[in-house]
Scaffold this motif. Structure first.
Motif, PDB file in Angstrom:
ATOM      1  N   HIS A   2       0.828  -1.198   0.000  1.00  0.00           N
ATOM      2  CA  HIS A   2       0.000   0.000   0.000  1.00  0.00           C
ATOM      3  C   HIS A   2       0.869   1.257   0.000  1.00  0.00           C
ATOM      4  O   HIS A   2       1.974   1.250   0.545  1.00  0.00           O
ATOM      5  N   PHE A   3       0.313   2.328  -0.582  1.00  0.00           N
ATOM      6  CA  PHE A   3       0.977   3.626  -0.613  1.00  0.00           C
ATOM      7  C   PHE A   3      -0.031   4.702  -0.241  1.00  0.00           C
ATOM      8  O   PHE A   3      -1.160   4.700  -0.739  1.00  0.00           O
ATOM      9  N   ALA A   4       0.389   5.607   0.646  1.00  0.00           N
ATOM     10  CA  ALA A   4      -0.425   6.760   1.016  1.00  0.00           C
ATOM     11  C   ALA A   4      -0.066   7.902   0.076  1.00  0.00           C
ATOM     12  O   ALA A   4       1.111   8.194  -0.139  1.00  0.00           O
ATOM     13  N   VAL A   5      -1.089   8.526  -0.478  1.00  0.00           N
ATOM     14  CA  VAL A   5      -0.905   9.609  -1.444  1.00  0.00           C
ATOM     15  C   VAL A   5      -1.590  10.849  -0.885  1.00  0.00           C
ATOM     16  O   VAL A   5      -2.770  10.806  -0.520  1.00  0.00           O
ATOM     17  N   HIS A   6      -0.849  11.951  -0.828  1.00  0.00           N
ATOM     18  CA  HIS A   6      -1.355  13.231  -0.317  1.00  0.00           C
ATOM     19  C   HIS A   6      -1.157  14.276  -1.407  1.00  0.00           C
ATOM     20  O   HIS A   6      -0.027  14.494  -1.846  1.00  0.00           O
ATOM     21  N   CYS A   7      -2.246  14.874  -1.869  1.00  0.00           N
ATOM     22  CA  CYS A   7      -2.185  15.857  -2.948  1.00  0.00           C
ATOM     23  C   CYS A   7      -2.841  17.154  -2.487  1.00  0.00           C
ATOM     24  O   CYS A   7      -3.926  17.118  -1.893  1.00  0.00           O
ATOM     25  N   LEU A   8      -2.202  18.267  -2.772  1.00  0.00           N
ATOM     26  CA  LEU A   8      -2.778  19.572  -2.480  1.00  0.00           C
ATOM     27  C   LEU A   8      -3.102  20.276  -3.786  1.00  0.00           C
ATOM     28  O   LEU A   8      -2.312  20.236  -4.741  1.00  0.00           O
ATOM     29  N   ASP A   9      -4.252  20.916  -3.816  1.00  0.00           N
ATOM     30  CA  ASP A   9      -4.718  21.585  -5.028  1.00  0.00           C
ATOM     31  C   ASP A   9      -3.988  22.900  -5.271  1.00  0.00           C
ATOM     32  O   ASP A   9      -3.489  23.532  -4.336  1.00  0.00           O
ATOM     33  N   VAL A  10      -4.008  23.331  -6.535  1.00  0.00           N
ATOM     34  CA  VAL A  10      -3.567  24.679  -6.898  1.00  0.00           C
ATOM     35  C   VAL A  10      -4.635  25.650  -6.394  1.00  0.00           C
ATOM     36  O   VAL A  10      -5.778  25.251  -6.138  1.00  0.00           O
ATOM     37  N   ALA A  77      -4.536  20.242 -11.611  1.00  0.00           N
ATOM     38  CA  ALA A  77      -5.355  20.560 -10.437  1.00  0.00           C
ATOM     39  C   ALA A  77      -4.551  20.422  -9.143  1.00  0.00           C
ATOM     40  O   ALA A  77      -4.830  21.107  -8.164  1.00  0.00           O
ATOM     41  N   TRP A  78      -3.566  19.514  -9.152  1.00  0.00           N
ATOM     42  CA  TRP A  78      -2.759  19.292  -7.955  1.00  0.00           C
ATOM     43  C   TRP A  78      -1.453  20.064  -8.050  1.00  0.00           C
ATOM     44  O   TRP A  78      -0.689  19.927  -8.998  1.00  0.00           O
ATOM     45  N   GLU A  79      -1.192  20.852  -7.028  1.00  0.00           N
ATOM     46  CA  GLU A  79       0.046  21.626  -6.932  1.00  0.00           C
ATOM     47  C   GLU A  79       1.178  20.775  -6.363  1.00  0.00           C
ATOM     48  O   GLU A  79       2.345  20.952  -6.703  1.00  0.00           O
ATOM     49  N   GLN A  80       0.807  19.869  -5.477  1.00  0.00           N
ATOM     50  CA  GLN A  80       1.807  19.036  -4.795  1.00  0.00           C
ATOM     51  C   GLN A  80       1.280  17.614  -4.676  1.00  0.00           C
ATOM     52  O   GLN A  80       0.111  17.413  -4.327  1.00  0.00           O
ATOM     53  N   ILE A  81       2.136  16.644  -4.961  1.00  0.00           N
ATOM     54  CA  ILE A  81       1.806  15.229  -4.808  1.00  0.00           C
ATOM     55  C   ILE A  81       2.924  14.578  -4.004  1.00  0.00           C
ATOM     56  O   ILE A  81       4.089  14.681  -4.371  1.00  0.00           O
ATOM     57  N   ARG A  82       2.560  13.922  -2.913  1.00  0.00           N
ATOM     58  CA  ARG A  82       3.544  13.181  -2.106  1.00  0.00           C
ATOM     59  C   ARG A  82       3.043  11.763  -1.933  1.00  0.00           C
ATOM     60  O   ARG A  82       1.854  11.543  -1.708  1.00  0.00           O
ATOM     61  N   ILE A  83       3.959  10.807  -2.020  1.00  0.00           N
ATOM     62  CA  ILE A  83       3.615   9.386  -1.938  1.00  0.00           C
ATOM     63  C   ILE A  83       4.585   8.699  -0.983  1.00  0.00           C
ATOM     64  O   ILE A  83       5.799   8.883  -1.088  1.00  0.00           O
ATOM     65  N   TRP A  84       4.039   7.917  -0.072  1.00  0.00           N
ATOM     66  CA  TRP A  84       4.854   7.156   0.884  1.00  0.00           C
ATOM     67  C   TRP A  84       4.354   5.712   0.964  1.00  0.00           C
ATOM     68  O   TRP A  84       3.150   5.469   0.869  1.00  0.00           O
TER      69      TRP A  84
END
Length: 93
Positions: A2-10, A77-84
């Motif tokens: 599994h991977f956690a994905v955190h995205c912040l919008d523009v 649409a996403w300014e930032q994408i982080r995956i762990w």
């Protein structure tokens, strides 16, 4: 795995709104990969400001490839994408 994905919008929320139906269809088409997904909300509890997903993939590269293929990512649409990598310890469903 599994991977956690955190995205912040523009800041321009119209991009999210314009591509929301495509985004939903993309997630639905990959039901075997998407464990859970939903919007992050502003403090008002109503306004989407990003997304959180837990995806299942063979490795982080495949998880990244899936996320980068999302219409929100493709259309800015996403300014930032982080995956762990993520290890589920509790599931009270």
């Amino acid at each position: 795995m599994h991977f956690a994905v955190h995205c912040l919008d523009v800041p321009d929320r119209t991009i999210r709104q314009a591509h929301y139906p495509e985004h939903r269809a993309y997630l639905a088409s990959a039901a075997s990969m998407v464990v859970i997904a939903g919007p992050i909300l502003d403090e008002d509890g109503e306004t989407p400001i990003g997304s959180v997903l837990v995806v299942q993939a063979d490795d982080i590269g495949k998880a990244r490839e899936f996320v980068e293929g999302d219409p929100f990512a493709l259309n800015g649409a996403w300014e930032q994408i982080r995956i762990w990598p993520f290890r589920k310890s509790v599931d009270n469903r």
